[in-house]
Design an enzyme around this catalytic site. Structure first.
Site, PDB file in Angstrom:
ATOM      1  N   PHE A   1     -15.754   9.054   7.003  1.00 56.72           N
ATOM      2  CA  PHE A   1     -16.051   9.147   5.574  1.00 56.72           C
ATOM      3  C   PHE A   1     -16.352  10.577   5.147  1.00 56.72           C
ATOM      4  O   PHE A   1     -17.072  10.805   4.182  1.00 56.72           O
ATOM      5  CB  PHE A   1     -17.208   8.201   5.198  1.00 56.72           C
ATOM      6  CG  PHE A   1     -17.085   6.850   5.838  1.00 56.72           C
ATOM      7  CD1 PHE A   1     -16.122   5.954   5.407  1.00 56.72           C
ATOM      8  CD2 PHE A   1     -17.893   6.486   6.909  1.00 56.72           C
ATOM      9  CE1 PHE A   1     -15.980   4.713   6.016  1.00 56.72           C
ATOM     10  CE2 PHE A   1     -17.752   5.250   7.520  1.00 56.72           C
ATOM     11  CZ  PHE A   1     -16.785   4.357   7.071  1.00 56.72           C
TER      12      PHE A   1
ATOM     13  N   GLY B   1      -9.840   4.516  10.315  1.00 53.13           N
ATOM     14  CA  GLY B   1     -10.040   3.139   9.856  1.00 53.13           C
ATOM     15  C   GLY B   1      -9.225   2.865   8.611  1.00 53.13           C
ATOM     16  O   GLY B   1      -9.195   1.752   8.090  1.00 53.13           O
TER      17      GLY B   1
ATOM     18  N   ARG C   1       2.683   3.737  -5.550  1.00 54.80           N
ATOM     19  CA  ARG C   1       3.241   2.680  -4.724  1.00 54.80           C
ATOM     20  C   ARG C   1       2.313   2.429  -3.532  1.00 54.80           C
ATOM     21  O   ARG C   1       1.866   3.370  -2.882  1.00 54.80           O
ATOM     22  CB  ARG C   1       4.629   3.122  -4.249  1.00 54.80           C
ATOM     23  CG  ARG C   1       5.376   2.100  -3.441  1.00 54.80           C
ATOM     24  CD  ARG C   1       6.872   2.445  -3.445  1.00 54.80           C
ATOM     25  NE  ARG C   1       7.513   1.947  -2.250  1.00 54.80           N
ATOM     26  CZ  ARG C   1       7.679   2.662  -1.140  1.00 54.80           C
ATOM     27  NH1 ARG C   1       7.264   3.910  -1.090  1.00 54.80           N
ATOM     28  NH2 ARG C   1       8.279   2.125  -0.103  1.00 54.80           N
TER      29      ARG C   1
ATOM     30  N   ASN D   1       0.963  -0.549   2.155  1.00 54.95           N
ATOM     31  CA  ASN D   1       0.526  -1.780   2.828  1.00 54.95           C
ATOM     32  C   ASN D   1      -0.577  -2.431   1.986  1.00 54.95           C
ATOM     33  O   ASN D   1      -1.731  -1.994   2.008  1.00 54.95           O
ATOM     34  CB  ASN D   1       0.008  -1.458   4.238  1.00 54.95           C
ATOM     35  CG  ASN D   1      -0.368  -2.716   5.002  1.00 54.95           C
ATOM     36  OD1 ASN D   1      -0.839  -3.699   4.431  1.00 54.95           O
ATOM     37  ND2 ASN D   1      -0.144  -2.702   6.310  1.00 54.95           N
TER      38      ASN D   1
ATOM     39  N   GLN E   1      -9.214  -0.823   1.831  1.00 57.15           N
ATOM     40  CA  GLN E   1      -9.799   0.455   1.436  1.00 57.15           C
ATOM     41  C   GLN E   1     -10.591   0.307   0.138  1.00 57.15           C
ATOM     42  O   GLN E   1     -11.675   0.852  -0.004  1.00 57.15           O
ATOM     43  CB  GLN E   1      -8.696   1.504   1.249  1.00 57.15           C
ATOM     44  CG  GLN E   1      -8.112   2.018   2.555  1.00 57.15           C
ATOM     45  CD  GLN E   1      -9.159   2.767   3.343  1.00 57.15           C
ATOM     46  OE1 GLN E   1      -9.661   3.801   2.914  1.00 57.15           O
ATOM     47  NE2 GLN E   1      -9.521   2.242   4.489  1.00 57.15           N
TER      48      GLN E   1
ATOM     49  N   LYS F   1      -0.038   7.363  -3.891  1.00 57.36           N
ATOM     50  CA  LYS F   1      -1.091   8.330  -4.226  1.00 57.36           C
ATOM     51  C   LYS F   1      -2.312   8.306  -3.294  1.00 57.36           C
ATOM     52  O   LYS F   1      -3.162   9.176  -3.385  1.00 57.36           O
ATOM     53  CB  LYS F   1      -1.567   8.083  -5.652  1.00 57.36           C
ATOM     54  CG  LYS F   1      -0.522   8.447  -6.721  1.00 57.36           C
ATOM     55  CD  LYS F   1      -1.067   8.118  -8.095  1.00 57.36           C
ATOM     56  CE  LYS F   1      -0.141   8.627  -9.188  1.00 57.36           C
ATOM     57  NZ  LYS F   1      -0.648   8.216 -10.515  1.00 57.36           N
TER      58      LYS F   1
ATOM     59  N   VAL G   1      -5.499   5.755  -1.333  1.00 55.91           N
ATOM     60  CA  VAL G   1      -6.504   4.802  -1.827  1.00 55.91           C
ATOM     61  C   VAL G   1      -7.864   4.931  -1.142  1.00 55.91           C
ATOM     62  O   VAL G   1      -8.732   4.091  -1.327  1.00 55.91           O
ATOM     63  CB  VAL G   1      -6.001   3.345  -1.661  1.00 55.91           C
ATOM     64  CG1 VAL G   1      -4.895   3.056  -2.658  1.00 55.91           C
ATOM     65  CG2 VAL G   1      -5.533   3.072  -0.241  1.00 55.91           C
ATOM     66  N   GLY G   2      -8.069   5.978  -0.360  1.00 56.16           N
ATOM     67  CA  GLY G   2      -9.308   6.089   0.406  1.00 56.16           C
ATOM     68  C   GLY G   2     -10.545   6.315  -0.436  1.00 56.16           C
ATOM     69  O   GLY G   2     -11.637   5.879  -0.082  1.00 56.16           O
ATOM     70  N   GLU G   3     -10.407   7.023  -1.544  1.00 53.79           N
ATOM     71  CA  GLU G   3     -11.589   7.377  -2.336  1.00 53.79           C
ATOM     72  C   GLU G   3     -11.748   6.526  -3.592  1.00 53.79           C
ATOM     73  O   GLU G   3     -12.864   6.199  -3.985  1.00 53.79           O
ATOM     74  CB  GLU G   3     -11.549   8.852  -2.784  1.00 53.79           C
ATOM     75  CG  GLU G   3     -10.746   9.802  -1.922  1.00 53.79           C
ATOM     76  CD  GLU G   3     -11.416  10.205  -0.624  1.00 53.79           C
ATOM     77  OE1 GLU G   3     -12.649  10.321  -0.597  1.00 53.79           O
ATOM     78  OE2 GLU G   3     -10.691  10.389   0.374  1.00 53.79           O
TER      79      GLU G   3
END
Lengths: 330, 172, 733
Positions: free
Chosen positions: C239, C465, C622, C625, C632, C695, C697-699
């Site tokens: 993180f 992760g 887009r 997965n 996420q 784009k 999606v982690g944050e």
């Protein structure tokens, strides 16, 4: 942790024989090992008491229940007699810790939990409870979680147990055995206020071993409620907890028991106050008076004034819930 | 006991881990978790906090879920320990392991072995049926990635299967 | 070529079986011959100089090998540059065990190395560190007058904020504050340094950048590049905590170099509170609007804490200049130096903080205007990023508002606070918007098709992760026209093709683009090779070539790879590519957006708040997965709930020390804290942002959640709490 010798006696006499000034009994170990890893507890010998025959829950002659010191917390909470006759205790146990810890922790050990005060736990900083005479940084530091009742200049820590709050309300007795023989300690006399000796949590004498906890004949199997308020939904120590038990006579309070957790160095109870409200109407107006009386001596610190309000509201809520409840466990 | 020659000698310990008997010598201060990870190279059980505050070390001790970090190995003499490495039947994954994959009930995977062991015990305890009960029953296992919703979904799916096949119980 | 794209499908994680069986090994879990264990001794004071370190008692213990400290450590670089890693802040980086200076409480001052962990820890307790303590200051509020402008360049002010604000018929001027928060990944930071037979170091490190750690070790200890290899096959969460090489790495390397033996150093949970963290901030939001809610003026001011040796800056206030259309915007960002460690990027750095101020203030404005909070945001929708004056490459935020609101049932919301109650609980509905940059970095990948027809794709990136193993496999499958089962994606090794740090939600766009290109080129090379070797294939269109079952298949015909490769005189077909951000992006601003809707249940008498329901609608281009991407966002929402309700470092400023340095009192949400969370990915085609149209999606899942919770608390109770987290004491009626 420091190195230690380990032995595992098979009877109480053997355990007592091994006990000495730098030894410690261990059962579940959930708190002791934690403290040893922090170098807060530094026993040179661990006496593993899990081989002792203290695992029974048996009926007493007076209609109560004797709980062996080694009965696990989870096991106790799910014991049919506890569920049926002492639901307040079951609720309190299940409000504490996590399922894993409740499997490990013993009944006797639960009574010996030490405070979660951050200064006590951090051996790099002063603390009168851990190192007498070094001072109490909590008084002028972080004290949101600390005591509002019964604190001393030397210590403002609170007792962390949930189970003990219910045991206080139920007027349990602690059976102990020591070099000088066995004795009984009324629950109210078991834990102590910090006073001049904050390093002492309870009134056990040196090398005394808790062998059982005795519950009197059930008087509060119906109108009970254990209310715990914490900073997250589960797996957190109480900010405030309330063990409330009522015996109703019609629309009046026949008998009242009330114990608070998270407010003091011990589960907080006021038997005189309880007696005073006997016969009063079982209404929220009465509960408000009870709450006010219970907290009239509160002396909050810089960051925990909210606990007075919270405890006040929690008492009213818990008594109301107890009144509405009909014997259910959860 | 700060004298250099006073570090207590190892003591014998016999236990069964994932069905295999081990005769070991351990120092009394060794936790079950360190025994598994450092001495037996069973690193599936994780050390997240070492103080019983996260649940990553959860294993089954005689079928009950416990925090291996707060368990002294020496106190487990004669016990049966099941770790994450002992749940799958050869190559066939335990229903919970399958459900965890299907529901993406993990991200980094570090809390996962503890979550799964905890859920296996939850099933055998037989008390958690509703979603809220599962959530409470799984609250001794922190997940920093925040996979809680998927963990609940995985447990919900696998619970009936485990109860039916009695796969919640210990494997000696 | 497979008929259906693999990308876009909810593939199970390819690393799933390893993780659910306990086979996945993390940094502190690699065995090594004669491995030694290090235990860190930390300073208990926040500022001072080490007078003396007495190691005698520790060294006297049989099995204790060494106690390292500033007086006996192996040589290390003295100047700043070697310590300046890829995520370094401006200033002078911390140098572990470098000299006698104590800069913060919890600083490592010695490392005990012993034959087992418990012994090392015990010996550590016997090391006596004498420190001449100096005075310290750790309280941001108390030292606020020592603030200075952060070195980071802010977008230029536009219009005339002061004039527009003063003339605005409706005005909000509110202050918000947030505490220090610690990453606390479940896996504590650990490094296992294995000394190979040739003396080189194989290091398993907990990191978000194997090459970042590799370069750090090599430069700080002046080692030849080929002597240091850093691996991170599995990372137990990070993180942001793994964006900079943490001190356990330097300490473990010191031990290995000094003793010529393999050494592992794993931090304790307490020590996880002794390096970078999300800094405490004080924010002031001023919004001016007309009677219809149109924003006339925005000013966002933030003050964050930093260390005395580095200026940590993040994008706290910039978002207020880009999320909404407004002609008069001003920003200010100050830092206050304290006797603490330098803060560090933490999931959605800056945005997670700045959007608290902005989106809470927008809620306050909505009430003043008398407009629904969603409607207010729609009124102020921006097609372009005002900070840069560039249009967005795509921005399906309207769809987020609409679809999120619909799924949540927002239209049934009674705007009046305290209007919903059930039993002892007041129910409140709140919402907020979110935004995060959609960045792309230069990255390389290699694709190698072996004689068995197995495709090995690799890059030095990590998978903390996020699902990198899985989505890269999917991208490779589509680009190479192969089945997922025939592909292995390798990562977490500094010897693999260059990859940026894994962070900022840019791994898919950066590494994914490189993977795609490498596999595409590989495929065309394969076609060319086959057509050269088998003239009969000359006329066949490329899409007729299928790689499956270890063979090249063209129609009914089958060709063994071994033969094909042999002809080319090679044992494998290999392509390495470096992908860079496309030129198309240049005229555009690229960002992900979200709208978060939250229901809370508040028991005012007890001060408790439960988040019972969340809908997070996300526009992230887009989605490669949907299963892992959803996870996420779910995780981000948990983080947002933690920021809203639980997380805070409790610092005793008298001692200059964080006191709740454990997971019992530093609260992160538990399972029981989470209500139902729904995730919507709105359709957002974007062929500008990068070739994948994706784009990241982690944050974005974190951003806005805390504000939405606070806004819902207001709706439930009529009480604005602006000091985060929203704990019992602040909610209590």
């Amino acid at each position: 942790m420091i190195p230690f010798a380990y032995s595992k006696p098979t009877d109480v006499a053997g355990a007592l024989q091994l006990a000495g000034p730098d030894s410690h009994f261990i059962a579940g170990g959930t708190n002791l090992l934690d403290l040893m890893k922090e170098n807060v507890a530094q026993p040179q010998r661990l006496i593993d008491i899990t081989g002792l025959p203290l695992r029974e829950v048996t009926a007493t002659a007076s209609g109560g229940l004797s709980i062996g010191a080694l009965v696990g917390n989870a096991e106790l909470a799910r014991h049919p007699r506890i569920e049926a006759d002492y639901p307040l205790l079951a609720q309190a146990i299940l409000a504490g810790a996590s399922p894993q810890l409740r499997n490990m922790a013993s009944s006797g050990g639960n009574l010996l939990q030490r405070t979660r005060c951050a200064y006590f736990y951090d051996s790099a900083v002063p603390c009168n409870k851990r190192a007498p005479g070094t001072g109490c940084p909590a008084r002028s530091g972080l004290n949101r979680n600390h005591a509002i009742l019964g604190a001393s200049q030397h210590c403002v820590a609170v007792h962390p147990s949930d189970m003990c709050v219910a045991l206080a309300a139920l007027e349990a007795t602690v059976q102990v055995q020591g070099p000088a023989g066995s004795r009984q300690i009324a629950f109210a006399d078991f834990h102590r206020l910090p006073g001049e000796q904050p390093e002492r949590d309870n009134t056990l004498a040196d090398n005394e071993l808790i062998t059982a906890i005795e519950l009197p004949a059930p008087r509060f199997a119906e109108h009970v409620h254990y209310l715990k308020v914490r900073d997250r939904a589960s797996y957190a120590f109480a900010l405030i907890s309330v063990a409330a038990a009522l015996r109703l006579e019609g629309e009046r309070i026949g008998e009242l028991r009330l114990a608070l957790g998270g407010v003091a160095h011990k589960p907080w109870r006021d038997p005189a106050l309880e007696a005073r409200f006997q016969g009063q109407p079982a209404t929220s107006a009465t509960y408000t008076q009870i709450a006010q009386a219970m907290l009239s001596g509160a002396q909050p610190l810089a960051h925990n004034a909210f606990k007075v309000t919270l405890a006040h509201n929690a008492i009213i809520r818990a008594l109301g819930q107890a009144q509405r409840r009909q014997g259910a466990t959860a | 006991m700060s004298d250099s020659d006073c570090i207590p000698a190892h003591q014998p310990l016999e236990l069964s881990i994932n069905g295999q008997r081990h005769q070991l010598q351990v120092a009394p201060w060794m936790t079950l978790l360190d025994l598994l990870r450092d001495q037996l190279d069973l690193t599936g059980s994780k050390k997240g906090c070492d103080h019983g505050q996260c649940g990553a070390c959860t294993v089954l001790r005689n079928g009950q879920r416990v925090n291996a970090c707060l368990t002294l190995a020496i106190m487990c003499d004669g016990d049966c320990i099941t770790t994450i490495e002992g749940l799958a039947d050869d190559e066939r994954l335990h229903p919970l392991q399958q459900a965890f994959i299907r529901h993406d009930a993990f991200q980094c995977g570090y809390c996962t072995p503890g979550q799964i062991c905890s859920a296996v015990a939850l099933a055998s305890e037989g008390r958690a049926l509703s979603r809220a009960e599962i959530q409470e029953g799984m609250s001794g296992n922190l997940c920093r990635c925040g996979a809680y919703g998927n963990i609940v979904a995985a447990v919900e799916e696998a619970l009936p299967q485990m109860i039916a096949s009695d796969q919640g119980g210990p494997r000696a | 070529m497979s008929a259906q794209a693999i990308s876009g499908q909810p593939l199970d994680r390819t690393d799933g079986p390893a993780k659910v069986t306990g086979k996945a090994r993390y940094a502190g879990e690699y065995p090594a011959e004669g491995l030694l264990y290090g235990s860190v001794v930390s300073s208990a004071v926040a500022h001072g100089r080490i007078r003396h370190i007495d190691c005698q008692a520790a060294l006297a213990l049989p099995g204790v090998i060494e106690v390292l400290h500033h007086g006996n450590r192996p040589p290390m670089a003295a100047d700043d540059e070697p310590y300046e890693d890829d995520d370094a802040a401006d200033g002078h980086p911390f140098r572990p065990l470098f000299n006698d200076r104590v800069l913060y409480s919890g600083q490592p001052v010695a490392l005990v190395i012993a034959e087992n962990l418990e012994l090392a820890r015990y010996a550590g307790s016997l090391v006596r560190v004498e420190i001449d303590a100096g005075s310290h200051q750790t309280d941001l509020c108390a030292a606020r007058d020592q603030g200075y402008d952060a070195p980071a360049e802010l977008p230029k002010p536009r219009g005339d904020f002061a004039e527009a604000f003063n003339a605005a018929p409706l005005r909000i001027d509110a202050q918000y504050s947030t505490p220090n928060e610690h990453h606390n990944p479940m896996e504590p930071h650990a490094s296992t340094v294995i000394v190979e037979a040739d003396g080189s170091l194989l290091i398993h490190d907990k990191t978000q950048g194997t090459q970042n750690s590799q370069a750090y070790v090599q430069e700080v200890f002046k080692l030849p590049k080929e002597q240091v290899r850093v691996c991170a096959a599995f990372v137990g969460g990070a993180f942001g905590s793994g964006l900079r090489p943490q001190y356990q790495l330097a300490l473990a390397v010191m031990g290995a170099l000094k003793l010529k033996r393999s050494v592992r150093v794993t931090l304790t949970r307490q020590q996880m509170f002794t390096f970078g963290y999300r800094p405490r901030t004080l924010q002031r939001l001023q919004l001016g609007a007309d009677a219809d809610g149109r924003l006339l003026a925005i000013r966002h001011e933030a003050t964050g804490q930093t260390s005395r040796f580095e200026d940590f800056s993040e994008h706290v206030v910039e978002w207020s200049g880009m999320l909404y259309r407004c002609d008069n915007v001003a920003m200010a960002y100050q830092l206050v130096p304290l006797d603490v460690y330098t803060p560090l990027d933490m999931r959605a750095p800056g945005a997670a903080l700045g959007l608290i101020g902005l989106e809470c203030a927008m809620d306050e404005l909505a009430e003043q205007v008398g407009l629904d909070p969603v409607a207010l945001r729609q009124v102020n929708f921006a097609d372009s990023n005002g900070n840069e004056g560039k249009p967005y490459s795509s921005k399906a935020l309207r769809e987020c508002y609409e679809q999120g609101a619909e799924r949540f049932g927002w239209e049934r919301r009674n705007p009046v606070p305290r209007s919903q109650q059930e039993g002892d609980e007041l129910i409140g509905w709140g919402m907020a918007g979110g935004v995060w940059e959609a960045m792309q970095m230069k990255a390389s990948a290699k694709a190698r098709l072996d004689a068995d027809g197995h495709l090995w794709v690799s890059s030095a990136t990590t998978d903390i992760g996020t699902g990198t193993y899985t989505v890269m496999t999917q991208i490779a499958a589509d680009a190479a026209g192969m089945a997922v089962e025939d592909i292995t994606f390798q990562l977490g090794d500094s010897s693999l093709p260059t990859a940026p740090l894994q962070g900022g939600s840019f791994t898919v766009s950066s590494v994914g683009s490189a993977v795609r290109q490498a596999c595409q080129v590989l495929r065309s090379k394969l076609v060319t090779l086959a057509q050269a070797r088998y003239p009969a294939l000359a006329g066949e269109p490329a899409d007729r070539f299928v790689v499956a079952d270890g063979q090249l298949q063209v129609g009914e015909r089958r060709f063994a790879f071994a033969d094909l490769l042999q002809g080319a005189g090679d044992d494998a077909l290999e392509v390495q590519i470096t992908a860079e951000p496309g030129a198309k992006r240049e005229g555009f601003a690229c960002a992900t957006h979200s709208a978060v809707f939250v229901e809370v249940r508040v028991d005012e008498a007890l001060g408790t708040l439960r988040v019972s329901r969340v809908v997070s609608a996300v526009a992230a281009g887009r989605v490669i997965n949907p299963k892992t991407a959803r996870s996420q966002i779910l995780g981000g929402v948990v983080w947002g709930v933690g920021m809203a309700l639980h997380e805070q470092a409790e610092v005793d400023h008298n001692l200059g020390r964080t006191m709740n340095h454990n997971l019992a009192e530093y609260h992160i949400p538990v399972n029981a804290d989470m209500g139902e969370v729904e995730v919507i990915f709105v359709d957002e085609p974007d062929d500008i942002v990068n070739e994948l149209g994706s784009k990241g999606v982690g944050e974005i899942g974190v951003v806005g959640v805390a504000a939405a919770v606070a806004n819902a608390l207001y709706h439930a109770t009529g009480r604005r709490v602006r000091d985060f987290p929203l704990t019992v004491d602040k909610i209590l009626g």
